[in-house]
Design a protein around this motif. Structure first.
Motif, PDB file in Angstrom:
ATOM      1  N   PRO A   1     -10.229  33.221   4.078  1.00 35.00           N
ATOM      2  CA  PRO A   1      -9.748  33.610   5.420  1.00 35.00           C
ATOM      3  C   PRO A   1     -10.031  35.078   5.750  1.00 35.00           C
ATOM      4  CG  PRO A   1      -8.140  32.216   4.338  1.00 35.00           C
ATOM      5  CD  PRO A   1      -9.202  32.507   3.310  1.00 35.00           C
ATOM      6  N   GLU A   2     -10.044  35.926   4.742  1.00 37.27           N
ATOM      7  CA  GLU A   2     -10.306  37.354   4.956  1.00 37.27           C
ATOM      8  C   GLU A   2     -11.745  37.624   5.386  1.00 37.27           C
ATOM      9  OE1 GLU A   2      -6.829  36.626   2.761  1.00 37.27           O
ATOM     10  OE2 GLU A   2      -8.874  36.067   2.210  1.00 37.27           O
ATOM     11  N   ASP A   3     -12.618  36.628   5.280  1.00 37.85           N
ATOM     12  CA  ASP A   3     -14.004  36.782   5.727  1.00 37.85           C
ATOM     13  C   ASP A   3     -14.156  36.526   7.222  1.00 37.85           C
ATOM     14  OD1 ASP A   3     -14.894  35.148   2.688  1.00 37.85           O
ATOM     15  OD2 ASP A   3     -15.063  37.298   3.102  1.00 37.85           O
ATOM     16  N   THR A   4     -13.087  36.109   7.866  1.00 40.10           N
ATOM     17  CA  THR A   4     -13.138  35.853   9.302  1.00 40.10           C
ATOM     18  C   THR A   4     -13.454  37.132  10.054  1.00 40.10           C
ATOM     19  OG1 THR A   4     -11.600  33.994   9.181  1.00 40.10           O
ATOM     20  CG2 THR A   4     -11.775  35.149  11.299  1.00 40.10           C
ATOM     21  N   ALA A   5     -14.510  37.079  10.860  1.00 37.37           N
ATOM     22  CA  ALA A   5     -14.973  38.259  11.586  1.00 37.37           C
ATOM     23  C   ALA A   5     -16.157  37.875  12.468  1.00 37.37           C
ATOM     24  CB  ALA A   5     -15.393  39.366  10.620  1.00 37.37           C
ATOM     25  N   VAL A   6     -16.539  38.807  13.324  1.00 33.05           N
ATOM     26  CA  VAL A   6     -17.837  38.696  13.989  1.00 33.05           C
ATOM     27  C   VAL A   6     -18.853  39.366  13.079  1.00 33.05           C
ATOM     28  CG1 VAL A   6     -19.216  39.298  16.003  1.00 33.05           C
ATOM     29  CG2 VAL A   6     -16.791  38.713  16.273  1.00 33.05           C
ATOM     30  N   TYR A   7     -19.910  38.653  12.779  1.00 33.01           N
ATOM     31  CA  TYR A   7     -20.949  39.157  11.875  1.00 33.01           C
ATOM     32  C   TYR A   7     -22.147  39.622  12.703  1.00 33.01           C
ATOM     33  CZ  TYR A   7     -18.476  37.615   7.742  1.00 33.01           C
ATOM     34  OH  TYR A   7     -17.535  37.483   6.739  1.00 33.01           O
ATOM     35  N   TYR A   8     -22.596  40.834  12.377  1.00 36.36           N
ATOM     36  CA  TYR A   8     -23.700  41.450  13.106  1.00 36.36           C
ATOM     37  C   TYR A   8     -24.882  41.688  12.178  1.00 36.36           C
ATOM     38  CZ  TYR A   8     -20.194  42.563  16.662  1.00 36.36           C
ATOM     39  OH  TYR A   8     -19.203  42.497  17.611  1.00 36.36           O
TER      40      TYR A   8
END
Length: 127
Positions: free
Chosen positions: A88-95
């Motif tokens: 869950p801690e990997d949840t993000a917008v990835y650029y």
């Protein structure tokens, strides 16, 4: 001008996998340093991984080492981020980001060292 187009984000359960892709325009892709960063809500943009074109070396942040792998296909001018054992801690917008120069190691984690950015792709890890 270089354009970066990301794809592959989505919703995945904890422990699952996703592969992000970043297609780049430009004839000198092979010499670029390509990076992946991410930004979660309310947090600063965070370095994830980088591939230094001229050196052919891959580097990963400690938080993802052993779970994420960056790779590139020069023939397709595309860089990938294989993400396994997602949390869950990997949840993000990835650029996706690109530097025209092959960055020294001390600079690959710095967002300001990159010249071009993609629009971002959302990754959500949730049950």
């Amino acid at each position: 001008q270089v354009q970066l187009v990301e794809s592959g984000g989505g919703l995945v359960q904890p422990g699952g996998s996703l592969r992000l892709s970043c297609a780049a325009s430009g004839r000198t892709f092979g010499t670029f340093t390509m990076g992946w960063f991410r930004q979660a809500p309310g947090k600063e943009r965070e370095y994830v991984a980088a591939f230094r074109g001229s050196y052919g070396t891959m580097h990963h942040a400690n938080s993802v080492k052993g779970r994420f792998t960056i790779s590139r296909d020069n023939a397709k001018s595309t860089v990938y981020l294989q993400m396994n054992s997602l949390e869950p801690e990997d949840t993000a917008v990835y650029y996706c980001a690109a530097s025209r120069t092959s960055l020294i190691l001390s600079r690959i984690t710095q967002s300001g060292a990159y010249d071009y950015w993609g629009q971002g792709t959302q990754v959500t890890v949730s049950s």
